[in-house]
Design an enzyme around this catalytic site. Sequence first.
Site, PDB file in Angstrom:
ATOM      1  NE  ARG A 166      -2.898   3.171   0.475  1.00 32.66           N
ATOM      2  CZ  ARG A 166      -2.220   4.288   0.195  1.00 32.66           C
ATOM      3  NH1 ARG A 166      -0.977   4.237  -0.263  1.00 32.66           N
ATOM      4  NH2 ARG A 166      -2.770   5.463   0.359  1.00 32.66           N
ATOM      5  CB  ILE A 197      -3.326   6.971   8.708  1.00 29.34           C
ATOM      6  CG1 ILE A 197      -3.445   8.232   9.580  1.00 29.34           C
ATOM      7  CG2 ILE A 197      -4.404   5.953   9.101  1.00 29.34           C
ATOM      8  CD1 ILE A 197      -4.745   8.996   9.410  1.00 29.34           C
ATOM      9  N   PRO A 198      -0.704   4.377   8.006  1.00 34.50           N
ATOM     10  CG  PRO A 198       1.012   3.101   8.923  1.00 34.50           C
ATOM     11  CD  PRO A 198       0.322   4.419   9.040  1.00 34.50           C
ATOM     12  CG  HIS A 199      -4.672   2.650   4.883  1.00 32.78           C
ATOM     13  ND1 HIS A 199      -4.046   3.876   4.882  1.00 32.78           N
ATOM     14  CD2 HIS A 199      -5.222   2.511   3.657  1.00 32.78           C
ATOM     15  CE1 HIS A 199      -4.225   4.458   3.708  1.00 32.78           C
ATOM     16  NE2 HIS A 199      -4.930   3.649   2.942  1.00 32.78           N
ATOM     17  CB  ALA A 200      -2.661  -3.033   4.231  1.00 38.42           C
TER      18      ALA A 200
END
Length: 153
Positions: A49, A63-66
């Site tokens: 991502r 805000i790392p997200h996956a």
Amino acid sequence: MSDLFTLDAAAVSTARAESKRDVLAKLARICAQVYGLEDAVVLERIEEREALGSTGFGRGVAIPHARVAGLAHPVAGFLQLDAPVEFDAADGMPVNLVFMLLSPEQGGAAHLQALAAISRMMRDERMRTNLASATGREEIYGLLSNVIDRDAA
């Protein structure tokens, strides 16, 4: 805690990190342990991502997200860094507050709603200041859970 995502107290931590990759690896490991996932898979999904564009939100926040297999609903982790690290954020500022969101692979709308809720929370100047100056994971978790519980009501 929230209808949108779970934030377990054990998924909140403070740490020193040397780089963006170090931040992602530390938080991926924490979330994997707390939520029963494989840390290599979590890190791989987060890095995939991140390769699409930095999740550096701005104002010292990322805000790392996956999406990750094996989850029934969105879950989160939070890391307060003792020194900011470069994160390729939109505003060019290094980050010291990192909120990781992991959602089920098929959790399209739920993922976006949880991400929006986290984004709203992290735009609050007072909240960011309080999180940055908090001393210890219990205080951080208290700040986050109070806002999440309030917003869920």
